[in-house]
Design a protein around this motif. Structure first.
Motif, PDB file in Angstrom:
ATOM      1  N   VAL A  34       0.998  -1.279  -0.099  1.00  0.00           N
ATOM      2  CA  VAL A  34       0.030  -0.073  -0.170  1.00  0.00           C
ATOM      3  C   VAL A  34       0.751   1.176  -0.013  1.00  0.00           C
ATOM      4  N   ALA A  35       1.778   1.213   0.742  1.00  0.00           N
ATOM      5  CA  ALA A  35       2.944   2.461   0.757  1.00  0.00           C
ATOM      6  C   ALA A  35       3.480   2.413  -0.484  1.00  0.00           C
ATOM      7  N   GLU A  36       3.684   1.669  -1.300  1.00  0.00           N
ATOM      8  CA  GLU A  36       4.285   2.117  -2.633  1.00  0.00           C
ATOM      9  C   GLU A  36       3.159   2.221  -3.599  1.00  0.00           C
ATOM     10  N   LYS A  37       1.832   2.451  -3.198  1.00  0.00           N
ATOM     11  CA  LYS A  37       0.776   2.929  -4.023  1.00  0.00           C
ATOM     12  C   LYS A  37       0.484   1.871  -5.104  1.00  0.00           C
ATOM     13  N   HIS A  38       0.735   0.608  -4.691  1.00  0.00           N
ATOM     14  CA  HIS A  38       0.048  -0.737  -5.830  1.00  0.00           C
ATOM     15  C   HIS A  38      -1.242  -0.792  -5.270  1.00  0.00           C
ATOM     16  N   GLY A  39      -1.469  -0.419  -4.063  1.00  0.00           N
ATOM     17  CA  GLY A  39      -2.792  -0.800  -3.619  1.00  0.00           C
ATOM     18  C   GLY A  39      -3.426   0.530  -2.906  1.00  0.00           C
ATOM     19  N   THR A  40      -4.557   0.909  -2.773  1.00  0.00           N
ATOM     20  CA  THR A  40      -4.886   2.047  -1.960  1.00  0.00           C
ATOM     21  C   THR A  40      -4.900   1.890  -0.509  1.00  0.00           C
ATOM     22  N   TYR A  41      -5.568   0.764  -0.247  1.00  0.00           N
ATOM     23  CA  TYR A  41      -5.724   0.294   1.310  1.00  0.00           C
ATOM     24  C   TYR A  41      -5.818  -1.024   1.456  1.00  0.00           C
ATOM     25  N   ARG A  42      -5.733  -1.931   2.456  1.00  0.00           N
ATOM     26  CA  ARG A  42      -5.879  -3.193   2.858  1.00  0.00           C
ATOM     27  C   ARG A  42      -7.350  -3.358   3.397  1.00  0.00           C
ATOM     28  N   ARG A  43      -7.862  -4.150   3.276  1.00  0.00           N
ATOM     29  CA  ARG A  43      -9.210  -4.598   3.971  1.00  0.00           C
ATOM     30  C   ARG A  43      -9.130  -5.807   4.656  1.00  0.00           C
ATOM     31  N   GLU A  44      -9.352  -5.914   5.919  1.00  0.00           N
ATOM     32  CA  GLU A  44      -9.114  -7.309   6.508  1.00  0.00           C
ATOM     33  C   GLU A  44     -10.676  -7.976   6.260  1.00  0.00           C
ATOM     34  N   ILE A  45     -10.431  -9.360   6.061  1.00  0.00           N
ATOM     35  CA  ILE A  45     -11.790  -9.794   5.848  1.00  0.00           C
ATOM     36  C   ILE A  45     -12.083 -11.013   6.862  1.00  0.00           C
ATOM     37  N   MET A  46     -10.819 -11.694   7.260  1.00  0.00           N
ATOM     38  CA  MET A  46     -11.085 -12.878   8.120  1.00  0.00           C
ATOM     39  C   MET A  46      -9.761 -13.312   8.685  1.00  0.00           C
ATOM     40  N   PHE A  74      -7.461  -8.310   2.010  1.00  0.00           N
ATOM     41  CA  PHE A  74      -7.988  -8.017   0.740  1.00  0.00           C
ATOM     42  C   PHE A  74      -7.449  -6.717   0.217  1.00  0.00           C
ATOM     43  N   LEU A  75      -6.714  -6.678  -1.058  1.00  0.00           N
ATOM     44  CA  LEU A  75      -6.200  -5.596  -1.544  1.00  0.00           C
ATOM     45  C   LEU A  75      -6.522  -5.652  -3.107  1.00  0.00           C
ATOM     46  N   ALA A  76      -7.146  -4.550  -3.552  1.00  0.00           N
ATOM     47  CA  ALA A  76      -7.359  -4.211  -4.595  1.00  0.00           C
ATOM     48  C   ALA A  76      -6.296  -3.292  -5.399  1.00  0.00           C
ATOM     49  N   VAL A  77      -5.813  -3.762  -6.592  1.00  0.00           N
ATOM     50  CA  VAL A  77      -4.564  -3.071  -7.210  1.00  0.00           C
ATOM     51  C   VAL A  77      -5.157  -1.529  -7.431  1.00  0.00           C
ATOM     52  N   ASN A  78      -4.266  -0.838  -7.343  1.00  0.00           N
ATOM     53  CA  ASN A  78      -4.495   0.439  -7.804  1.00  0.00           C
ATOM     54  C   ASN A  78      -4.634   0.864  -9.152  1.00  0.00           C
ATOM     55  N   PRO A  79      -5.773   1.367  -9.408  1.00  0.00           N
ATOM     56  CA  PRO A  79      -6.044   1.650 -10.980  1.00  0.00           C
ATOM     57  C   PRO A  79      -5.269   2.882 -11.589  1.00  0.00           C
ATOM     58  N   GLU A  80      -4.823   3.509 -10.595  1.00  0.00           N
ATOM     59  CA  GLU A  80      -4.064   4.754 -11.060  1.00  0.00           C
ATOM     60  C   GLU A  80      -2.615   4.247 -11.467  1.00  0.00           C
ATOM     61  N   LYS A  81      -2.156   3.356 -10.872  1.00  0.00           N
ATOM     62  CA  LYS A  81      -0.897   2.607 -11.358  1.00  0.00           C
ATOM     63  C   LYS A  81      -1.115   1.688 -12.622  1.00  0.00           C
ATOM     64  N   HIS A  82      -2.077   1.332 -12.864  1.00  0.00           N
ATOM     65  CA  HIS A  82      -2.389   0.084 -13.836  1.00  0.00           C
ATOM     66  C   HIS A  82      -3.884   0.227 -14.313  1.00  0.00           C
ATOM     67  N   PRO A  83      -4.051   1.085 -15.225  1.00  0.00           N
ATOM     68  CA  PRO A  83      -5.350   1.667 -15.856  1.00  0.00           C
ATOM     69  C   PRO A  83      -6.363   0.309 -16.345  1.00  0.00           C
ATOM     70  N   HIS A  84      -5.569  -0.448 -16.480  1.00  0.00           N
ATOM     71  CA  HIS A  84      -6.514  -1.763 -17.210  1.00  0.00           C
ATOM     72  C   HIS A  84      -7.004  -2.603 -16.131  1.00  0.00           C
ATOM     73  N   VAL A  85      -6.621  -2.307 -14.910  1.00  0.00           N
ATOM     74  CA  VAL A  85      -7.181  -3.224 -14.089  1.00  0.00           C
ATOM     75  C   VAL A  85      -8.623  -3.206 -13.750  1.00  0.00           C
ATOM     76  N   GLN A  86      -9.327  -4.143 -13.381  1.00  0.00           N
ATOM     77  CA  GLN A  86     -10.847  -3.909 -13.217  1.00  0.00           C
ATOM     78  C   GLN A  86     -11.221  -3.644 -11.865  1.00  0.00           C
ATOM     79  N   ASN A  87     -11.006  -2.237 -11.521  1.00  0.00           N
ATOM     80  CA  ASN A  87     -11.277  -1.820 -10.142  1.00  0.00           C
ATOM     81  C   ASN A  87     -12.620  -1.989  -9.781  1.00  0.00           C
ATOM     82  N   ASP A  88     -13.509  -1.738 -10.830  1.00  0.00           N
ATOM     83  CA  ASP A  88     -14.745  -1.765 -10.252  1.00  0.00           C
ATOM     84  C   ASP A  88     -15.279  -3.052  -9.867  1.00  0.00           C
ATOM     85  N   LEU A  89     -14.686  -4.148 -10.793  1.00  0.00           N
ATOM     86  CA  LEU A  89     -14.938  -5.604 -10.064  1.00  0.00           C
ATOM     87  C   LEU A  89     -14.396  -5.846  -8.800  1.00  0.00           C
TER      88      LEU A  89
END
Ligand SMILES: Nc1ncnc2c1ncn2[C@@H]1O[C@H](COP(=O)(O)OP(=O)(O)OP(=O)(O)O)[C@@H](O)[C@H]1O
Ligand SMILES: Nc1ncnc2c1ncn2[C@@H]1O[C@H](COP(=O)(O)OP(=O)(O)OP(=O)(O)O)[C@@H](O)[C@H]1O
Ligand SMILES: [Mg+2]
Ligand SMILES: [Mg+2]
Lengths: 249, 234, 237, 234, 237
Positions: free
Chosen positions: A67-79, A199-214
C-alpha cells in the motif's frame, strides 16, 4: 459474466474455502473469480505488475509495504484463522503439554527434534520466525534439525510427514491435508497464532487496465453478511476454520 | 523486462564473487544430474539398442510404451518415488527420502525412457547398415549391442545430452522427493522455484542464467571432447 | 577337419509382398570345389546366396547343413555385393571377426598384418574403412571373410569394382583357398572369370535354377536356349 | 503403497464415469500440448535439418547451444515468458498472460530445442547418404531440407514424440504463465501439482495415471497411423 | 544449344589429412565425345570425376567451365560408383530430378514411363528403390542421370554389376546420347568396354594423370611402361 483475477496464497486455496465462496459469488453478483494460487511474495509481485485485479494474502508487513508503494490504495481485513503446531504423534519434545506457543517452541528449540520450516518468506514463514524470536530463539543459528524446505504449505507438510517432523501450519491447510501419516495437531489456541487475511485491490491509477470496479464489487461481497455467514459456517470434520472479521466501512 | 536485466547483472555478480551458496547448490545440481545421467545411460543405451536390433512379438508395443513414458509427468514420478521411499513405504527402512539419492532415483526414472527412445531411433539406421554383416559373423545379441553402441557412439551423444538437459532442468520430481532442504537437497532448479514463489524474480532469473550457462558449458565441453563434428564430412 | 557340407535346399521359396523372388529351389551342394552362380540382373542370385548363408528369411522350405545350424554358422563367411564396412579403421575391420573368435592378441595381429599386405592396403591401415575407394572396400571385405579361414565362403560379385591386377590376385587367393579345401559359392557377371574358376555352375532365371551342371558341360554345351542366349549376351524374355 | 492402489482405482472410476472436470482438463492438456507440438515441429524440423546439411562458421557452436537449450529449466522459461507477457512487459497489451496461448508459447520455447536436436541427429545419417546425390542434382537448401524431412519422416517421429512427451508432462512453466486457473488454464499436470500440495496423493496419482494413459494412447495411435515398424526389415 | 564445355582443371589437388589423393592435375576436356578414365584401384579415378563435377572439395587449383558455375551445374549429371537410391519408389526416383527442373506433370510422366521401360523395370515401378538388386540399382541410377538430358554426363563404373545384356543396352544408350552431342566422361575396369566406347582416354596412377591420348593411340600404342603393364593386368608399383 465478468471475470476477475485474484491472486491468493497456497494456504487459502488448500483450505477449500474457495470452493464454497466462488460459486456463491458467481450466483450473487455474477462474477467469475479466477484464482491464481501462488506464494505470498509472488502474489504481491503479480499485483505490482498489474497482472491481477486484486490479491488476498496474510502477511501484514508486506501488505502495508504494498500500500505504501501505492500499488494498492488500502488493505481490507476480511477474516482470520489460526496457526497450529503439528508434530509426530509420540511428541518427543512434549509440545502438547505446553501452555503457550512460546513455551511450545522453547521445548522444540531445546529438544531439537526434526522441524520443518517453510523457508519461503511467505506469510506463514514470517509468522514462524516471529514466533521463534518471541520465544528467544534465532532460527538463523539452528543446526540441521531445522529444515528450511523452501516450498508451499502443502509441499512442506508432505516433507514433514515424510520426516516425521514438527511444523507450523495454518489450520485450514492442515485440516484439508490428506497425507497426515504419523502427524497430529499438538498445539493451538494461543492468541499469538492468529492469522489475518486481507484483501487488496490493485491501484487503478498505477495500472489503468485493472478492473477496479469488479474488485470493489468483490470486496463489497467479501465483507457482506452473506460472506460472513459462509465463512463462519465453513467447517471440516466439525471444526470451524475461519472467523469473519471485516469491519463495515 | 527490468527483471531480466537485473537477473543478468546479479547472475554475473553471483558468479564472479564465487558466492558460496551458489557454488554449493550448483555443484549439487551437477552431481545429482550427472549421476542420474550415468545410471540412466547405462540402462538406456543397451536397452534402446536392443530394441533396435531385436524383433519380438510385442516389440512395437514396447517401443510405443517407451515413447509414451517420455511423457511421464515428473510430479507423478516424484509422488511415486516419495510413496515408495517414505517411512511407511516398502523402502522406508533405507531412509533415502529427502536425500540426493532419492533425487537421483527420480531423475533416472524420468530420463531413462527419453534416452532409450532416442537411442533406439539413432541405432536403427546403423543396424540397417550392419545387419547383414553382424548376422553373417554370427554375433551374439550382446556383441551386436556393444558393436552398435561403440560404432554409433557419436549418434548417442544427442541421446545423452537430451537426458542431461531434462535432468538438470527438472524441478517437479526432485522438489517432492528431495524436499528442497537448505544445505541438504537444494539444487538450482528448486532454488529457482523458491525464489519465484517469493516473488524475487531477479534472483530466480539469475539462478536460471547460471543454470543455463552451466548447461552450455557442459555441452561445449562434451562437444569439444568428443569432437563430434571435427571429422565429419564437409 | 570335418566338413559342414553337403548343403541341402529343400523346396525353398522367398516371397516379399506377394511377389516370389526365389523358388521353388531344390538343390544339394557337395563337399568340394567352387560353384558359380550366374544369371541376368534381378534373377535371384543374391537372394539364393543369402538364403544359403541364412541371412534371408525363408517363406517356405528349409536349408540344411550336415551339422547343426549353429555349428554351421561359425564356419561360413560371406562377402556382400555392396561391401559393408564397419565404421572403424581398415585394421579394425580385419580385427573384428578375429576378436569374435576370441583369438589371442598376437595371433590376431599376425593375421591382420598378413592380410593387409596381401590386399595391398599397407598405407591405409589407420584409415576409416568407409573412406576407401570402391575397389579397396571390396578387397577389404574379401580379406575380412578369408581371415577367419572359413570352411564355406560365399562371394557376391567380389570383383565387380576391381582392376585387372586385383582381380587376378583375388582369383589366386580363391584358388589357394580351394586348395585348402574351402568350399566356395560365388556369383559373377564376368563370364571369363566364371570359366576360369568354376568347378560347377548354376544358371538363375526368374528366381529359379534354370540350368546346372559341371563347369565343362555348362559352359561348353549349355542345354537350354536361355543359357545359350545369356552366353551370347542377348536379352532373355 | 496404498495410495498407489487407491490412485489406480480412482483413476479407473474417473475415467469410466466420464468425470466432466477430468474431461475438460484432459482436453485442455491435449489442446495445449498438441498445438505447441505442431508449432515447435514447424520450427524445429527444418531448423534441425538445416543444421545437419549446412556447414557454416559457427555451426558447432549453434549445435552445442541447441543441445544446451534442451536443459532450459521450465521455471525459468515460465518466468521469462511471464515477464514478457505481463501487463508491465513489452507484450502486455495483448493480454495473453494466464491464457492457454501463454502456455503454448512457453511450451514451444521448451520443446523446440529438444525436437531440433533430435532432428539434427536423425538427419545426419540420411544426409550422409543423400549428400552426393543432392549436391549433384544442384538442389537448393530448401529443396534439400524438404527431401530429407520427407524421406526421413519415420526417423523424425521420435523427435516429435519426445517433444510431445515433454510438453504434456511439463508443469513448471505453464504453472507460472497459465496460473492453474480453474476452468480456464488448469491442465492435468497443474491439477496434479495442486492435489499433491493438498496431500491428496490418491487423486494426484489418479490424474497422473490418466495422463500417462493419454500419452500411451496417443503414442500407440501415432505408431499405428504411421506404421513405422510395419515395413521395416526383418 | 550452347555448350558448357570446354572444362579446364588448373593445378587441381585434393588432400585429406596430409595425404594427397589427387593432383596436381592440369587438364582440358574438349567439346565432344566420350573420355574414358582408367587406372588401378585407389588411383584417384573417382576423386577426379567428383572434382570435375564439383562434389569434392579442392585443396588447391580450380575447375572451370565455359559458363558460370551455377549455369554449368544445371546441365551435368553424375552416376556414382555406389548407386545412391532415394528412399522412394523406383518411379519416384526418376521423377525427382524432373520435379527439380519444374517440368509439367504430363512431360514428367511420359519421360518416366519411357525410361522405366528402357531399363526393364516395368514390374518394379512401385518398389522402394533401396530394395532393388545391385544391377537394377545401377540401371536406375543411369536412367535417373539421363532422364534430365544433361549436356555432360559423368559415370563412375556404371556397368560394374550389370549382366552382359544390360551392359550392352547401357552402351547403346550411351552411344545414342553421344549422337545427341552429350559429353560423357566415365571410368571403367572393363577394358573391352573402354575400347568399344572411348574417343579419348586418361590413365590415372597414384593420383595423377599418367598418360592420356586419343583412343586409338592410347589403346594401340601406349607410351608409358605403366600403362602397358596395366593393359597386361600386371601389378604396377
Ligand atoms: N520386397 C520386394 N518386393 C518385390 N521385389 C523385390 C523385393 N525385394 C527385392 N525384390 C526383387 O527381387 C529380385 C531379386 O534380386 P537379387 O538381388 O537376388 O538379384 P540378383 O540376381 O542378385 O541381381 P544382380 O545381378 O542385379 O545383383 C530383384 O529383381 C528385386 O527387384
Ligand atoms: N581421408 C582420406 N585419407 C587418406 N586417404 C584417403 C582418404 N579418403 C580417400 N582416400 C584414398 O584415396 C584414394 C583415391 O580413391 P578413389 O576413390 O579416387 O580411387 P578410384 O581410382 O576410384 O578407385 P576404385 O577403382 O577402387 O574405385 C583411395 O586409395 C582411398 O583410400
Ligand atoms: Mg545380386
Ligand atoms: Mg572409384
Amino acid at each position: 459474466a465478468d471475470e476477475i483475477r485474484l491472486a491468493v496464497t497456497t494456504s487459502f486455496e488448500n483450505s477449500g474455502l474457495a470452493d464454497v465462496l466462488l460459486p456463491a459469488i458467481k450466483e450473487d453478483i455474477d462474477l467469475d473469480v479466477q484464482l491464481l494460487v501462488v506464494g505470498t511474495g509472488q502474489a504481491l509481485r503479480l499485483g505490482r505488475a498489474g497482472d491481477v485485479d486484486a490479491i488476498l494474502v496474510h502477511s501484514r508487513a508486506a501488505e502495508e509495504a504494498f500500500v505504501a508503494e501505492k500499488h494498492g490504495t488500502y488493505r481490507r481485513e476480511i477474516m482470520y484463522n489460526d496457526f497450529v503446531l503439528i508434530g509426530p504423534k509420540d511428541d518427543p519434545a512434549g509440545v502438547g503439554k505446553a501452555r503457550s506457543v512460546a513455551e511450545a517452541l522453547k521445548r522444540v528449540g531445546v529438544t531439537k527434534p526434526a522441524f520443518v520450516s517453510r523457508g519461503d518468506d511467505s506469510g506463514t514463514h514470517k509468522k514462524e520466525i516471529a514466533l521463534w524470536r518471541a520465544a528467544d530463539f534465532d532460527p538463523a543459528t539452528f543446526a540441521a534439525w531445522y529444515r528450511e524446505v523452501g516450498a508451499g504449505m502443502g509441499a512442506s507438510l508432505n516433507t514433514a510427514a515424510g520426516l516425521d517432523a514438527y511444523i507450523l501450519a495454518d489450520r485450514a491447510s492442515w485440516l484439508n491435508f490428506g497425507n497426515k501419516a504419523n502427524l497430529t495437531l499438538l498445539y493451538a489456541g494461543d492468541a499469538a497464532l492468529f492469522n489475518q487475511y486481507a484483501f487488496l485491490a490493485v491501484n487503478p491509477e498505477k495500472h489503468p487496465h485493472v478492473q477496479n470496479d469488479l474488485a470493489v464489487k468483490l470486496e463489497a461481497w467479501l465483507t457482506s453478511p452473506r460472506a460472513a455467514e459462509l465463512i463462519n459456517g465453513y467447517t471440516i470434520n466439525g471444526e470451524t476454520l475461519f472467523t469473519f472479521n471485516a469491519k463495515p466501512e | 523486462m527490468n527483471d531480466i536485466y537485473e537477473g543478468l547483472v546479479s547472475a554475473f555478480w553471483l558468479v564472479v564473487t564465487f558466492d558460496a551458496d551458489l557454488m554449493e547448490i550448483s555443484l549439487r545440481s551437477l552431481q545429482v544430474s550427472l549421476t542420474a545421467l550415468v545410471i540412466a545411460s547405462a540402462i538406456a543405451l543397451p536397452l534402446g539398442t536392443f530394441l533396435a536390433i531385436r524383433r519380438f512379438r510385442y516389440r512395437r508395443l514396447v517401443i510405443s510404451l517407451l515413447n509414451a513414458l517420455m511423457g511421464l509427468p515428473p510430479v507423478v514420478v516424484g509422488l511415486i518415488v516419495y510413496i515408495l521411499l517414505s517411512r511407511s513405504g516398502p523402502f522406508g527402512v533405507f531412509g533415502l527420502l529427502f536425500t540426493p539419492t532419492a533425487m537421483i532415483i527420480a531423475q533416472v526414472v524420468i530420463i531413462t525412457p527419453l534416452i532409450a527412445s532416442i537411442t533406439h531411433q539413432a541405432m536403427r539406421e546403423l543396424w540397417a547398415e550392419y545387419h547383414d554383416l553382424l548376422i553373417s559373423l554370427n554375433t551374439s545379441a550382446w556383441q551386436r549391442i556393444k558393436t552398435l553402441i561403440w560404432d554409433g557412439r557419436r549418434n548417442l551423444l544427442t541421446a545423452s545430452l537430451a537426458g542431461f538437459g531434462r535432468a538438470i532442468g527438472e524441478v517437479g520430481a526432485i522438489m517432492i522427493v528431495g524436499g528442497n532442504i537448505d544445505n541438504a537437497t537444494r539444487v538450482l532448479t528448486t532454488a529457482i522455484a523458491l525464489e519465484t514463489g517469493k516473488g524475487d524474480f531477479a534472483l530466480a532469473l539469475a539462478l536460471g542464467f547460471v543454470l543455463i550457462a552451466l548447461a552450455i558449458g557442459i555441452n561445449i565441453c562434451i562437444h569439444w571432447l568428443s569432437r563430434t563434428e571435427r571429422e565429419g564430412r564437409w | 577337419m570335418s566338413t559342414i557340407l553337403p548343403l541341402t535346399l529343400t523346396d525353398v521359396a522367398v516371397r516379399r509382398r506377394g511377389k516370389r523372388l526365389l523358388g521353388p529351389v531344390n538343390l544339394t551342394l557337395g563337399e568340394a570345389g567352387l560353384t558359380m552362380i550366374i544369371g541376368p540382373n534381378g534373377s535371384g542370385k543374391t537372394t539364393l546366396l543369402r538364403v544359403m548363408h541364412g541371412v534371408e528369411r525363408l517363406s517356405k522350405g528349409h536349408v540344411e547343413w550336415s551339422v547343426t545350424e549353429d555349428a554351421a554358422r561359425h564356419r561360413q563367411a560371406y562377402v556382400f555385393q555392396t561391401p559393408i564396412m564397419l565404421r572403424r579403421s581398415v585394421a579394425d575391420n580385419l580385427r573384428y571377426p578375429l576378436h569374435l573368435l576370441g583369438l589371442p592378441k598376437a595371433e590376431v595381429e599376425t593375421r591382420v598384418g598378413r592380410w593387409i599386405a596381401r590386399i595391398g592396403l599397407e598405407e591405409r591401415t589407420g584409415l576409416q574403412a568407409t573412406r576407401l575407394s570402391g575397389g579397396e572396400k571390396q578387397k577389404l571385405a574379401i580379406a575380412r571373410a578369408l581371415i577367419r579361414k572359413p570352411d564355406v565362403l560365399f562371394l557376391d560379385e567380389p570383383c565387380a569394382n576391381l582392376d585387372g591386377a586385383s582381380t587376378r590376385e583375388i582369383e589366386t587367393l580363391l584358388q589357394n583357398a580351394l586348395a585348402e579345401k574351402t568350399r566356395i559359392i560365388m556369383t559373377t557377371h564376368d563370364l571369363g572369370q566364371a570359366r576360369r574358376l568354376a568347378d560347377s555352375a548354376l544358371f538363375m532365371l526368374h528366381g529359379v535354377v534354370h540350368e546346372k551342371g559341371s563347369a565343362e558341360d555348362f559352359f561348353n554345351a549349355p542345354k537350354t536356349d536361355e543359357l545359350q542366349a545369356f552366353f551370347r549376351g542377348d536379352i532373355i524374355a
